[in-house]
Motif scaffolding. Structure first.
Motif, PDB file in Angstrom:
ATOM      1  N   SER A 196      -1.928  -2.547  -3.638  1.00 53.94           N
ATOM      2  CA  SER A 196      -2.899  -3.166  -2.757  1.00 53.94           C
ATOM      3  C   SER A 196      -3.759  -4.154  -3.540  1.00 53.94           C
ATOM      4  O   SER A 196      -3.248  -5.139  -4.045  1.00 53.94           O
ATOM      5  CB  SER A 196      -3.746  -2.081  -2.062  1.00 53.94           C
ATOM      6  N   ALA A 197      -5.070  -3.904  -3.667  1.00 55.41           N
ATOM      7  CA  ALA A 197      -5.914  -4.823  -4.430  1.00 55.41           C
ATOM      8  C   ALA A 197      -5.432  -4.955  -5.869  1.00 55.41           C
ATOM      9  O   ALA A 197      -5.510  -6.026  -6.473  1.00 55.41           O
ATOM     10  CB  ALA A 197      -7.368  -4.348  -4.406  1.00 55.41           C
ATOM     11  N   LEU A 249      -2.344   0.237 -11.504  1.00 59.45           N
ATOM     12  CA  LEU A 249      -3.637  -0.161 -10.952  1.00 59.45           C
ATOM     13  C   LEU A 249      -3.698   0.306  -9.506  1.00 59.45           C
ATOM     14  O   LEU A 249      -3.017  -0.241  -8.627  1.00 59.45           O
ATOM     15  CB  LEU A 249      -3.820  -1.680 -11.019  1.00 59.45           C
ATOM     16  N   ALA A 250      -4.495   1.325  -9.244  1.00 61.58           N
ATOM     17  CA  ALA A 250      -4.561   1.914  -7.902  1.00 61.58           C
ATOM     18  C   ALA A 250      -5.330   1.008  -6.950  1.00 61.58           C
ATOM     19  O   ALA A 250      -6.015   0.066  -7.356  1.00 61.58           O
ATOM     20  CB  ALA A 250      -5.217   3.294  -7.979  1.00 61.58           C
ATOM     21  N   VAL A 296      -0.248 -12.618  -4.256  1.00 68.63           N
ATOM     22  CA  VAL A 296       0.190 -11.410  -3.552  1.00 68.63           C
ATOM     23  C   VAL A 296      -0.751 -11.123  -2.387  1.00 68.63           C
ATOM     24  O   VAL A 296      -1.970 -11.055  -2.565  1.00 68.63           O
ATOM     25  CB  VAL A 296       0.222 -10.198  -4.504  1.00 68.63           C
ATOM     26  N   LEU A 297      -0.171 -10.950  -1.196  1.00 69.66           N
ATOM     27  CA  LEU A 297      -0.923 -10.542  -0.010  1.00 69.66           C
ATOM     28  C   LEU A 297      -0.415  -9.160   0.411  1.00 69.66           C
ATOM     29  O   LEU A 297       0.620  -9.044   1.065  1.00 69.66           O
ATOM     30  CB  LEU A 297      -0.738 -11.548   1.132  1.00 69.66           C
ATOM     31  N   THR A 321       0.900  -1.163   0.000  1.00 68.86           N
ATOM     32  CA  THR A 321       0.000   0.000   0.000  1.00 68.86           C
ATOM     33  C   THR A 321       0.925   1.195   0.000  1.00 68.86           C
ATOM     34  O   THR A 321       2.107   1.080   0.353  1.00 68.86           O
ATOM     35  CB  THR A 321      -0.935   0.118   1.235  1.00 68.86           C
ATOM     36  N   ASP A 322       0.414   2.354  -0.385  1.00 67.35           N
ATOM     37  CA  ASP A 322       1.251   3.559  -0.387  1.00 67.35           C
ATOM     38  C   ASP A 322       0.649   4.608   0.533  1.00 67.35           C
ATOM     39  O   ASP A 322       0.390   5.732   0.148  1.00 67.35           O
ATOM     40  CB  ASP A 322       1.434   4.104  -1.799  1.00 67.35           C
TER      41      ASP A 322
END
Length: 247
Positions: free
Chosen positions: A143-144, A108-109, A179-180, A16-17
């Motif tokens: 993230s997602a 991809l945000a 990916v987690l 996450t950012d």
């Protein structure tokens, strides 16, 4: 990460950012890898609900887009939304596909994993992302978005039996990898249990917040302030900023 060639492009996976300043080095690395003075970036993001904005516009804040703009990139937001008519759907899709087709980086945000999955898997938009990767474009998921770049992503079941998780197909830009993101956001026993539910053929990447891995052809490098936890079956490894590993 060097200049791009004609092979499939690099992939970036961001936990996450939440702290933009901690991701500046990652952003600079991505921009430099394009080899362009003013790279074009398509930021794919979920549109705000209609009652919040009608329709979403480029002026609305997108954290990742603003960071890239501050570093001199040309940013084109691609909003995933539910159009009101077939005509608007066609115009919106055409504009989105053009933005992705012209991009040097596709980002991809973060957002709803379910909505992103429905918008990208088996759709023209998702196919454009995959095609961009194949022609050498850098594809980054946050993230997602990062979950959707692996081979599968987990969906929690309402019933715990026979298993609390089912695994849904993703874009598979990083084959045999799950990916987690935000791995440090929950107690490790919880995340470890989830990782151990993945297929034994899969490598599981637990990526902490404000942390990223970038690489291509199975060679990955860690950026950011956290750790990357790699699960291969029951074997666990840890990697930090500057470390490299192979998938």
């Amino acid at each position: 990460m060097g200049r791009l060639d004609a092979m499939s492009g690099p992939v970036g996976l961001v936990g996450t950012d939440e702290s933009p300043q901690s991701m500046v080095d990652v952003d600079r690395e991505l921009l430099a890898a394009t080899g362009r003075a003013r790279p074009r970036i398509a930021v794919v993001a979920l549109a705000l609900p209609a009652h919040v904005a009608d329709p979403p516009t480029e002026s609305q804040p997108l954290g990742s887009a603003e960071r890239f703009r501050a570093l001199g990139a040309e940013v084109e937001p691609v909003f995933i939304e539910r159009p009101r008519s077939d005509q608007r759907r066609s115009v919106s899709l055409d504009a989105s596909l053009q933005a992705i087709g012209e991009a040097d980086i596709i980002y991809l945000a973060a957002g709803s994993r379910g909505l992103l999955s429905r918008a990208l898997l088996g759709t023209p938009l998702g196919n454009a992302v995959v095609d961009g990767h194949r022609r050498g474009v850098i594809v980054v998921g946050c993230s997602a978005g990062a979950m959707l770049l692996g081979c599968r992503h987990p969906v929690m079941r309402r019933r715990l039996l026979p298993t609390p998780v089912r695994w849904v197909a993703a874009l598979d830009l990083v084959p045999e990898v799950v990916v987690l993101p935000a791995y440090d956001g929950r107690p490790e026993p919880v995340m470890a249990a989830l990782a151990l539910l993945a297929s034994r053929r899969s490598t599981v990447l637990g990526i902490d917040r404000d942390t990223a891995v970038i690489g291509r052809d199975g060679s990955m490098r860690v950026y950011g302030r956290g750790r990357v936890t790699v699960w291969r079956g029951r074997h666990r490894e840890r990697f930090r900023r500057g470390d490299t590993f192979r998938l």
